[in-house]
Design an enzyme around this catalytic site. Structure first.
Site, short mmCIF file in Angstrom:
data_model
loop_
_atom_site.label_atom_id
_atom_site.label_comp_id
_atom_site.label_asym_id
_atom_site.label_seq_id
_atom_site.Cartn_x
_atom_site.Cartn_y
_atom_site.Cartn_z
N PHE A 83 -4.30 6.08 -15.46
CA PHE A 83 -5.08 5.68 -16.46
C PHE A 83 -6.60 5.49 -16.05
O PHE A 83 -7.31 5.87 -16.91
CB PHE A 83 -4.80 4.13 -16.71
CG PHE A 83 -5.24 3.35 -17.75
CD1 PHE A 83 -4.52 3.18 -18.99
CD2 PHE A 83 -6.40 2.74 -17.80
CE1 PHE A 83 -5.06 2.58 -20.03
CE2 PHE A 83 -7.13 2.17 -19.03
CZ PHE A 83 -6.41 2.05 -20.12
N HIS A 84 -6.88 5.21 -14.80
CA HIS A 84 -8.25 5.08 -14.05
C HIS A 84 -8.88 6.49 -14.45
O HIS A 84 -9.88 6.79 -14.96
CB HIS A 84 -8.18 4.67 -12.73
CG HIS A 84 -9.34 5.23 -12.14
ND1 HIS A 84 -9.64 6.44 -11.32
CD2 HIS A 84 -10.74 4.38 -11.76
CE1 HIS A 84 -10.96 6.31 -10.96
NE2 HIS A 84 -11.45 5.03 -11.15
N GLU A 89 1.57 0.07 -4.49
CA GLU A 89 0.71 1.35 -5.13
C GLU A 89 1.66 2.41 -4.95
O GLU A 89 2.32 2.55 -3.83
CB GLU A 89 -0.28 1.47 -4.13
CG GLU A 89 -1.38 2.76 -4.40
CD GLU A 89 -2.44 2.95 -3.22
OE1 GLU A 89 -3.23 3.62 -3.68
OE2 GLU A 89 -2.15 2.82 -2.15
N HIS A 140 -10.98 -0.22 -4.86
CA HIS A 140 -11.89 0.05 -3.47
C HIS A 140 -11.69 1.62 -3.13
O HIS A 140 -12.60 2.21 -2.57
CB HIS A 140 -11.12 -0.96 -2.35
CG HIS A 140 -9.65 -0.10 -1.99
ND1 HIS A 140 -8.55 -0.64 -2.91
CD2 HIS A 140 -9.17 0.57 -1.09
CE1 HIS A 140 -7.39 -0.19 -1.94
NE2 HIS A 140 -7.71 0.67 -1.26
N ASN A 190 -13.61 6.13 -1.97
CA ASN A 190 -13.36 7.31 -1.47
C ASN A 190 -14.32 8.40 -2.04
O ASN A 190 -14.32 9.60 -1.70
CB ASN A 190 -11.91 7.89 -2.05
CG ASN A 190 -10.99 6.98 -1.01
OD1 ASN A 190 -11.18 6.83 0.23
ND2 ASN A 190 -9.71 6.74 -1.28
N VAL A 231 -13.67 3.60 -5.71
CA VAL A 231 -15.20 3.77 -5.38
C VAL A 231 -15.49 4.17 -4.02
O VAL A 231 -16.14 5.19 -3.76
CB VAL A 231 -15.56 2.25 -5.63
CG1 VAL A 231 -17.09 2.13 -5.07
CG2 VAL A 231 -15.55 1.57 -6.89
N ASP A 255 0.87 -1.07 -0.07
CA ASP A 255 -0.14 0.05 -0.20
C ASP A 255 0.93 1.10 0.04
O ASP A 255 1.84 1.45 0.69
CB ASP A 255 -0.96 -0.02 1.08
CG ASP A 255 -1.85 1.04 1.43
OD1 ASP A 255 -2.64 1.08 0.26
OD2 ASP A 255 -1.76 1.96 2.32
N ALA A 256 0.49 2.36 -0.90
CA ALA A 256 0.95 3.39 -0.70
C ALA A 256 2.44 3.59 -0.45
O ALA A 256 2.98 4.39 0.71
CB ALA A 256 0.21 4.39 0.11
N VAL A 257 3.46 3.08 -1.14
CA VAL A 257 4.67 3.12 -0.91
C VAL A 257 5.40 4.49 -1.30
O VAL A 257 6.36 4.71 -0.42
CB VAL A 257 5.38 1.91 -1.77
CG1 VAL A 257 5.10 0.74 -1.38
CG2 VAL A 257 5.58 2.33 -3.28
#
Lengths: 568, 568
Positions: free
Chosen positions: B330-331, B303, B395, B400, B398, B266-268
């Site tokens: 990209f999203h 991430e 996750h 957040n 959506v 997560d969030a490195v």
């Protein structure tokens, strides 16, 4: 959005060919920005541009005029990119035309770093005058000594007349009491005409506390990181591009407009940059472009307390491209080997063995556990020897002692000679600290001249806390007292006294050896073997170039020792 | 000082062959450390070792026993490296023997990342049971859908029974309400026997606020850096080695003892590490050693919100060696192209053009100025397509949102199909978010179950502030309410309803195409051309492998369009 023009300065006040001033200020925090010309009282409004910049071209401002900025119609501030602060850090800036200087150094060629023999000096205490022209007076002396480069401690405008330079708050302005921008250029021009390179120490990792008006203009700082000096310089947070340009422009200016040969970037480990392109790398890329355009060579040297070769690796090898770095660890190992202090950060060093490792590996802590840092520290480096600068004294190592004692007060005459010899025979670049060549007995104390009494008191207090690791008998000299500054001045008269003259001649001989010996003149880490004999406090060093071989026996004991050469 | 043994876990409680427990705790802050066995009340003292570790080997503690530590004879704390917290985050730990599991997945081979088709799920809301065995029940369904890997949101023990997983405070303990460590192993074993890979989401950049007892043991945190979650995890300050080992051991454990195929870190970007060896690189080096020893393959996915390819470059190219990374850009570009939100971080994206850039360059901001970030952002990457993971929902994207709406509530049925298609035809690795394959209408809301009322209130307040960028009508659902959790559950019954079934079959066909088409099955960024036609809201994509060519026309307009193929 990059607006850096390597050919000329683009922030602050700059004069066009037609004499008009282009005034450009990064002030994203301002809603309105006016130029106020002090003598005439004229006000010229700047126009808002993209990315937080404000700009105007005007014929109302002339070189020599004092000016300041009016933020939102009410807050009067000097120019963050001021070139001159004739009345100090709190007063108006002065417009300077960078073109108005008669350079006569066209014959000068900056030597490769491998030929540098550094001499670090502080403008205020080096000469009796305490000015750039005072340094100029001593150039013939420095040539006689044999050094090839002077390294000038920071000259960015600081509060008052006495400061090491690390409290500067106008990175583009040259300290008025030293002689201002033209005084510095006069000195550099003279150095070049005499064949001496000039290294300038610059501070990009923090700003001084007094006269620090940056917040009025924009987010020069970020609270993403904490540093010993408070909020970190914002080089990777929102709005960082204006700050990055500010420092990149600064590096370019010293090289292009002041003919500086090398910059020494202070404590770059404190520049916290987690963006995809480290600011040091961006500085390097811009300096490369400048060098290509000007055909002049410039070096970037960093003070680095990370033992991370990424900083000095070439950009093409994913590095930040810095040319060289200071290695304090060599100093620490050497001083412990010589019987010096073993407290504080010295406690990590065992003397002879670590000194041998420093000769061999440059970084002593290269992935080993450091008890003082309480963590595994560093990486292994195969970088060439000329990328590392070593010294047995420097402003920090002397001045950060409570009583600012030089080696002259801590080691015997013979040991002082040994220390200098250990530096000269290394495969790294040697640096000396002003006065060590005659064993100057005066200390180099920490001195400031803040005008804010609260700050002055905080500095006094901070100073007491800082060297708790080096506690010894005696009162802490008052950093604010003029006497502390005066006590730190070099005593040039000592050069005529026998022992001091003897030391000078010894240094002269060492430097001559370094420049002329076929082995010593090369910074070759590969052709080197070192044997540590801690029991006898002896270190044997063997170096070679082709047919030429050099053996050095460094005897750190107090006794006569027999060394077998070559070492088995 | 490194004590990591890749063959077995060395911190916390581990059982030897002879059944004795080796108890090893990193607690440099403790002056005395005792093991307290809850049922018997026995106290066993640990012995102080180097580098802040405490250790004892004892036959008093058996697998299944509850225990805790007594710091300095008075502070009772669960084990920071606990494998099981049967009574939640505030209570005793439970000793677990990692050897006691009957693996039957010897026939399993972890596929290369290029073959991964990810399905992200949250254990609590994915199945009606909200447990690992609930996921197991759905494996045949997932095989029918065609995905090749499930990615499980974090399972480290968190406060209460409802949490996304990012508030975990026992990185080694598997959430008791999900089925604990053996429940997870049973699921992974079943996945492997059915040919499904398992990706586990782990959090190494912060710890949750409730049940966070780390300070009692040692400096797990540093105030060198500030993060959105307070002090940063200490991976480069004094004492960091114990913390680094803790996380390296954690990564090794999931691979070695739980047979996890890939970790999603997560969030490195929030792991602030300025040491010479980044902790991610050290994790990679240890995982490499494990893979060599076990002959099993494992992947490390991050991430990353930095657009810095150094993270995914191989170690030999000065990278940190991560195998792949998520690309949110990209999203964002895709959603804007599809007519979605344009506020907040979406404001940086112009839709079709940026989507074309994402297909072409992976990073949209690759050295360009980002108006939302207010700085130049990113670097250019030539890394292969299989190093990037793309999705049209996940996750965060959506959940957040204030109302947690999935695409089903924001886009037409046809646009939902377009979004999925855009993912499948990319040269990157596709990921789906549970339920999107049948256009699940239920939201995925943010839910927690803190037991500390002040914290619960702070979370409510924080939540309101967090999506100020996404402000819309309606009340903020209460993250603490059980109803918020229940509303987020998937409705499996919908799969029988015509439209939902139609969407499922569409996803099934897309995934089959991806797996079987000669072009789509390769993540080849080189053989790719993309033409953006923003006027017609059309994007034309051409990809090829040898003789095989694939043309895709993505029509983001609401009209019928004519596309010329091949694009000129």
């Amino acid at each position: 959005m990059k607006t850096i023009d390597i050919e000329k300065r683009s922030i602050g006040v700059n004069f066009q060919e037609d004499g008009k001033a282009v005034v450009r200020v990064w002030a994203p925090s301002a809603d309105k920005l006016d130029l106020l010309i002090v003598q005439t009282g004229e006000v010229v409004s700047l126009n808002k541009r993209e990315f937080g910049y404000w700009q105007v071209t005007t014929d109302r401002l002339n070189a020599g005029d004092k000016y300041c900025f009016l933020i939102d119609g009410k807050i009067k501030r000097p120019d963050p990119a001021s070139l001159s602060q004739p009345d100090g850090v709190h007063e108006s800036s002065q417009a300077v035309s960078l073109k108005e200087f008669n350079w006569t150094d066209t014959g000068w060629t900056n030597p490769p770093l491998g030929d540098y023999i550094f001499y670090e000096l502080h403008t205020g205490v080096f000469s009796p005058e305490g000015t750039f022209s005072g340094i100029e007076e001593k150039l013939d002396y420095l040539l006689e000594l044999g050094i090839t480069a002077i390294e000038i401690m920071p000259v960015a405008q600081f509060p008052g007349n006495r400061n090491w330079g690390y409290d500067g708050v106008f990175p583009f302005a040259v300290q008025n009491s030293y002689g201002g921008p033209n005084g510095l250029r006069h000195l550099i021009n003279a150095c070049h005409n005499k064949g001496v390179a000039v290294v300038l120490d610059v501070v990009y990792n923090h700003m001084g506390p007094e006269g620090n008006y940056f917040d009025s203009f924009g987010p020069y700082f970020t609270d993403k990181y904490n540093t010993p000096w408070g909020s970190a310089i914002n080089v990777d947070d929102a709005w960082c591009d204006g700050v990055r340009e500010y420092f990149i422009e600064n590096a370019l200016m010293w090289f292009r407009d002041f003919h500086v040969d090398a910059l020494r970037l202070d404590a770059v480990h404190a520049i916290k940059d987690l963006s995809a392109t480290h600011i040091l790398r961006e500085i390097k890329e811009n300096v490369d472009a400048l060098m290509k355009q000007s055909s002049r060579k410039h070096h970037l040297i960093v003070e680095l307390d990370l033992n991370d070769h990424r900083f000095i690796d070439p950009v093409k090898n994913c590095g930040y491209g810095m040319d060289a770095q200071w290695i304090d660890e060599f100093h620490h190992a050497l001083r412990v080997a010589a019987g010096g202090d073993t407290n504080g950060y010295y406690s990590d060093f065992d003397g002879i063995n670590h000194l041998a490792k420093a000769y061999r590996d440059a970084y002593v802590f290269d992935g080993m556990y450091s008890p003082h840092r309480k963590k595994i520290f560093g990486s292994k480096t195969g970088n060439p020897g000329w990328q590392f600068i070593v010294f047995s004294q420097n402003h920090d190592q002397v001045g950060n002692r409570m009583l600012g004692e030089r080696s002259s007060q801590l080691f015997s005459f013979e040991t002082q000679k040994l220390l200098a010899g250990a530096i000269i025979v290394s495969p790294f670049l040697p640096m000396f600290f002003m006065g060590e060549e005659w064993s100057e007995p005066n200390p180099f104390l920490y001195f400031v001249s803040h005008t804010d009494p609260e700050l002055a008191e905080a500095v006094r207090k901070g100073r007491k806390e800082e060297f708790s690791d080096f506690h010894s008998a005696g009162e802490v000299p008052d950093p604010m007292a003029e006497g502390t500054f005066l006590k730190s001045k070099l005593q040039w008269g000592l050069l005529d006294k026998p022992d001091h003259e003897r030391m000078f001649k010894y240094y002269q001989a060492l430097i001559s050896l370094r420049k002329n010996n076929q082995v010593l003149k090369k910074c070759n880490r590969d052709n080197l073997e070192v044997v540590a004999d801690p029991e006898n406090q002896l270190l044997l060093l063997e170096r070679w170039e082709g047919e030429h071989r050099l053996f050095c026996a460094l005897n750190f004991s107090k006794q006569r020792r027999t060394a077998v050469i070559p070492p088995s």
